[in-house]
Design a protein around this motif. Structure first.
Motif, PDB file in Angstrom:
ATOM      1  N   ALA A  96      71.130 -78.005  48.797  1.00 42.00           N
ATOM      2  CA  ALA A  96      72.435 -77.777  48.162  1.00 42.00           C
ATOM      3  C   ALA A  96      72.349 -76.705  47.084  1.00 42.00           C
ATOM      4  O   ALA A  96      73.320 -75.987  46.830  1.00 42.00           O
ATOM      5  CB  ALA A  96      72.954 -79.082  47.559  1.00 42.00           C
ATOM      6  N   ASN A  97      71.179 -76.574  46.439  1.00 44.61           N
ATOM      7  CA  ASN A  97      70.999 -75.591  45.372  1.00 44.61           C
ATOM      8  C   ASN A  97      70.074 -74.450  45.775  1.00 44.61           C
ATOM      9  O   ASN A  97      69.615 -73.688  44.918  1.00 44.61           O
ATOM     10  CB  ASN A  97      70.461 -76.271  44.111  1.00 44.61           C
ATOM     11  N   TYR A  98      69.765 -74.365  47.094  1.00 45.05           N
ATOM     12  CA  TYR A  98      69.005 -73.233  47.625  1.00 45.05           C
ATOM     13  C   TYR A  98      67.648 -73.072  46.949  1.00 45.05           C
ATOM     14  O   TYR A  98      67.235 -71.964  46.584  1.00 45.05           O
ATOM     15  CB  TYR A  98      69.810 -71.930  47.493  1.00 45.05           C
ATOM     16  N   GLN A  99      66.929 -74.181  46.779  1.00 46.00           N
ATOM     17  CA  GLN A  99      65.618 -74.105  46.150  1.00 46.00           C
ATOM     18  C   GLN A  99      64.760 -75.290  46.596  1.00 46.00           C
ATOM     19  O   GLN A  99      65.264 -76.274  47.132  1.00 46.00           O
ATOM     20  CB  GLN A  99      65.752 -74.121  44.626  1.00 46.00           C
ATOM     21  N   TYR A 100      63.449 -75.160  46.382  1.00 46.98           N
ATOM     22  CA  TYR A 100      62.537 -76.255  46.678  1.00 46.98           C
ATOM     23  C   TYR A 100      62.508 -77.228  45.508  1.00 46.98           C
ATOM     24  O   TYR A 100      62.741 -76.846  44.359  1.00 46.98           O
ATOM     25  CB  TYR A 100      61.125 -75.724  46.940  1.00 46.98           C
ATOM     26  N   THR A 101      62.195 -78.485  45.810  1.00 50.70           N
ATOM     27  CA  THR A 101      61.955 -79.452  44.741  1.00 50.70           C
ATOM     28  C   THR A 101      60.480 -79.353  44.345  1.00 50.70           C
ATOM     29  O   THR A 101      59.692 -78.656  44.989  1.00 50.70           O
ATOM     30  CB  THR A 101      62.260 -80.894  45.196  1.00 50.70           C
ATOM     31  N   ALA A 102      60.117 -80.066  43.308  1.00 48.81           N
ATOM     32  CA  ALA A 102      58.720 -80.050  42.863  1.00 48.81           C
ATOM     33  C   ALA A 102      57.845 -80.976  43.694  1.00 48.81           C
ATOM     34  O   ALA A 102      56.617 -80.923  43.606  1.00 48.81           O
ATOM     35  CB  ALA A 102      58.645 -80.445  41.389  1.00 48.81           C
ATOM     36  N   ALA A 103      58.462 -81.823  44.509  1.00 50.16           N
ATOM     37  CA  ALA A 103      57.719 -82.826  45.281  1.00 50.16           C
ATOM     38  C   ALA A 103      56.979 -82.201  46.464  1.00 50.16           C
ATOM     39  O   ALA A 103      57.386 -81.161  46.992  1.00 50.16           O
ATOM     40  CB  ALA A 103      58.668 -83.901  45.787  1.00 50.16           C
ATOM     41  N   THR A 104      55.897 -82.851  46.861  1.00 54.36           N
ATOM     42  CA  THR A 104      55.106 -82.414  48.017  1.00 54.36           C
ATOM     43  C   THR A 104      54.922 -83.581  48.981  1.00 54.36           C
ATOM     44  O   THR A 104      54.505 -84.666  48.575  1.00 54.36           O
ATOM     45  CB  THR A 104      53.719 -81.908  47.582  1.00 54.36           C
ATOM     46  N   PHE A 105      55.241 -83.346  50.244  1.00 51.16           N
ATOM     47  CA  PHE A 105      55.050 -84.358  51.275  1.00 51.16           C
ATOM     48  C   PHE A 105      53.702 -84.129  51.957  1.00 51.16           C
ATOM     49  O   PHE A 105      53.340 -82.990  52.273  1.00 51.16           O
ATOM     50  CB  PHE A 105      56.178 -84.298  52.301  1.00 51.16           C
ATOM     51  N   ILE A 106      52.969 -85.196  52.177  1.00 44.98           N
ATOM     52  CA  ILE A 106      51.630 -85.124  52.755  1.00 44.98           C
ATOM     53  C   ILE A 106      51.576 -86.000  54.002  1.00 44.98           C
ATOM     54  O   ILE A 106      51.982 -87.169  53.968  1.00 44.98           O
ATOM     55  CB  ILE A 106      50.563 -85.586  51.736  1.00 44.98           C
TER      56      ILE A 106
END
Length: 237
Positions: A113-123
Motif C-alpha cells: 500500500a505504501n510502495y515499500q518493504y517492511t523491516a521483517a524477513t521471512f525465512i
C-alpha cells in the motif's frame, strides 16, 4: 485585472512546487517514476493550468485525502515503456544468473500500500518451500510461470550450503508465495522490532483492509507490528 493575474500565477506556482516536491518525496520509494525532466515539464504546465490540476485532484481522491494518502507519482507513456523494457531485461538476467540455493531461502516483507518493504524477513527451509510450491496449480500447469521457475530452482538446491539465499526483488510473485506459506503454516518471520523470530502459525492475520476498490491481505507479528501487506483483491471498473 493585473491583481487577478498576479494571484492566479502565485497560486499556480504554489501548486507547481507542491507537485514537484511530491515527485522528490516518492521517487526513492517507487520503481521507475517519471524522469526529472518530465517532472519539470509537468510542474511548469501546472503554473498555467493549475485549476485543471486542482479539479482533477479533488475528483480523484479529495483535496485533504490527496495530501495524506501515499500514491505513486503518475507515469508518462514513455517512462512506462522504458520501465517495462528494463523490468523484462532484469527478469531475464535474474533467471540466467540465479544465485545458489542452499538449505534456506529468505524474503523481505512487503508493504504494498505504501510502495515499500517492511523491516521483517521471512525465512523458509528450501525443502518445505519446494513441497509447498510443487502442489501449486501455477507451478503444475504453467511451466512458464514464476512459481514453476522458483520450484525448479529450489529442486536444484545444494543441501550442503547452510547460508540463507535472498529471493530476488524482481521476482514479482514472491509476496504471494509468502502468503501461501503463512496460510499453510510454513516458515518463520523475524521481526526486528521484537528482535524475535515467530513461526508462521504465530502470526496474526487481522481482517483484510483497503479502499473501496482494493483489499489488502495483512499480517502482524504477535506484538502487532506490520510484517507483510499485499494486495489480495482489486476491483476494476
Amino acid at each position: 485585472m493585473l491583481e487577478v493575474a498576479k494571484w492566479y500565477f502565485i497560486i499556480g506556482l504554489c501548486c507547481s512546487i507542491y507537485i514537484f516536491i511530491g515527485f522528490l518525496l516518492v521517487r526513492h520509494r517507487i520503481e521507475n517514476p517519471i524522469s526529472f525532466d518530465e517532472s519539470i515539464t509537468l510542474a511548469g504546465l501546472t503554473v498555467l493550468f493549475w485549476p485543471l490540476s486542482f479539479v482533477s485532484m479533488v475528483l480523484n481522491r479529495g483535496f485533504i485525502e490527496h495530501l495524506v494518502t501515499e500514491v505513486p507519482f503518475p507515469f508518462s507513456d514513455k517512462s512506462r515503456q522504458e520501465a517495462m523494457d528494463r523490468n523484462q531485461k532484469e527478469m531475464k538476467d535474474s533467471w540466467e544468473k540465479l544465485p545458489l540455493c542452499g538449505q534456506y531461502v529468505c524474503a523481505r516483507g512487503l508493504d504494498e500500500a505504501n510502495y515499500q518493504y517492511t523491516a521483517a524477513t521471512f525465512i523458509f527451509k528450501s525443502s518445505e518451500l519446494v513441497e509447498l510450491l510443487g502442489n501449486d496449480p501455477l507451478s503444475l500447469n504453467r511451466r512458464d510461470s514464476e512459481e514453476a521457475k522458483i520450484t525448479n530452482w529450489l529442486r536444484h538446491r545444494d543441501e550442503q550450503l547452510h547460508y540463507y539465499t535472498l529471493a530476488l526483488k524482481v521476482w514479482q510473485r514472491m509476496p504471494y508465495i509468502i502468503i501461501k506459506a503463512i496460510d499453510q503454516g510454513v516458515g518463520e518471520c523475524y521481526c526486528p522490532e521484537c528482535s524475535t523470530s515467530y513461526s508462521a502459525t504465530e502470526l496474526l492475520n487481522p481482517k483484510d483492509t483497503g479502499t473501496s476498490l482494493t483489499n489488502y491481505k495483512i499480517f502482524h507479528c504477535p506484538n502487532h507490528h506490520l510484517i507483510h501487506k499485499t494486495e489480495s483483491i482489486r476491483f476494476i471498473l
